[in-house]
Design an enzyme around this catalytic site. Structure first.
Site: not given
Ligand code: ADE
Ligand code: ZN
Length: 328
Positions: A12, A193
């Site tokens: 990211h 996740e």
């Protein structure tokens, strides 16, 4: 390990911002974000929800395309130090112009310009994956997908979904994924996740993704693991991130080795390196230490990443050459 060429598919851009860089921007703009740093100057957060809050607070300092130009150069410099030759980074129109298409185009131009400078200076290639943020909801995700479709091309190569996996259902985001797919973008989504195997099944079924961000909790359903192995679906595994965020206590307890042993295709990435006190080199070193994996295993991860990369065939051919010459 540092010199071994690495390809990183799960990264990211804002999450890779060095804390000192964000502090510098805050000072220039007279913003007080001191609460997001600990005494040593690192990002501090209590859990995943708090991590997202700190992440979003840090983005408050990034206000112009020029800020993103500087950010991109700072981030790629760090990645290049770890031997990264190719990086796909998640970019969010939410933080870059508030999902306004015209503003977003200016941000993409700035990031791309910085990427070209970094490629010339440091030999690292960057591509962007436009990413909707799940806890911002489906309406904003639709606007994000339109931004993605308007900038699809040789630099913006994919569309994804990040943020809090516990918010909403993947099907809520199907319109955005269809729109991005029609614009020729490749698809990935964070799943497995904070959600279990059903969350992984849902993004495969409802969003038709080619890769899965994390995906590690597929291990809780071995039939799913076998399906992933058979279909060749690539998992973008970020072990250091999972441990720093408390998903697993340590690498020995992390499912990466089991997934690998059962034949699932996987790559290794850092996610948000300074938040998790990691780098690509550190990820490789830690895996080597925990599982005694040798260079051949890591070369396999790089090859998998190359095959699963969303860039065009010419870029892949250049990268393949770089991997081959590193072995000559
Ligand atoms: N955004 C940045 N890092 C993330 C992560 N690990 N999971 C979900 N969204 C994120
Ligand atoms: Zn991520």
């Amino acid at each position: 390990m540092t010199r071994q060429p690495k390809l990183e598919l799960h990264h990211h851009l804002e999450g890779a911002a060095p804390p000192a860089f964000i502090r510098g921007l805050a000072k220039e703009k007279h913003l007080d974000i001191s609460g997001i740093f600990d005494a040593a100057g690192n990002y501090q957060y209590k859990d995943f929800a708090d991590f997202l809050r700190v992440y979003e607070a840090a983005t408050q300092t990034l206000k112009t395309p020029e800020d993103y130009h500087r950010l991109t150069l700072a981030v790629l410099e760090e990645s290049a130090k770890s031997g990264v030759i190719y990086c796909e980074t998640f970019l969010s129109p939410d933080f870059c112009g508030g999902r306004d298409v015209g503003a977003w185009q200016d941000y993409v131009a700035a990031i791309r310009d910085a990427a070209q400078m970094a490629e010339a200076q440091m030999g690292i290639t960057l591509r962007g994956i436009v990413t909707a943020i799940r806890h911002f909801g489906p309406d904003k995700a639709r606007q994000t997908a339109i931004c993605a479709a308007e900038t699809a091309g040789d630099f913006i190569v994919g569309f994804g979904l990040a943020g809090d996996e516990r918010a909403g259902q993947p099907a809520d985001f199907a319109w955005g994924f269809d729109c991005a797919h029609e614009a020729g973008l490749h698809l990935t989504a964070h799943a497995g996740e904070w959600g279990g195997p059903e969350s992984v099944r849902a993004v495969l079924r409802d969003l038709r993704v080619e890769r899965i961000g994390h995906g590690v909790r597929a291990i809780e359903d071995l039939a799913l693991v076998d399906e992933l192995a058979e279909s060749g679906t690539v998992l973008e595994v970020c072990p250091g991130s999972n441990i720093a965020l408390g998903l697993y206590p340590n690498l020995r307890a992390h499912p990466i080795a089991q997934l690998y042993a059962r034949g699932v295709k996987l790559t290794v990435s850092t996610d948000d390196p300074p938040f998790f006190h990691t780098t690509m080199t550190r990820e490789y070193e830690n895996l080597h230490e925990a599982f005694d994996w040798d260079e051949g295993v890591f070369d396999g991860f790089a090859q998998t990443a190359l095959d699963a990369a969303f860039c065009d065939v010419d870029t892949k051919a250049e990268l393949r050459k770089k991997l081959e010459t590193s072995h000559a």
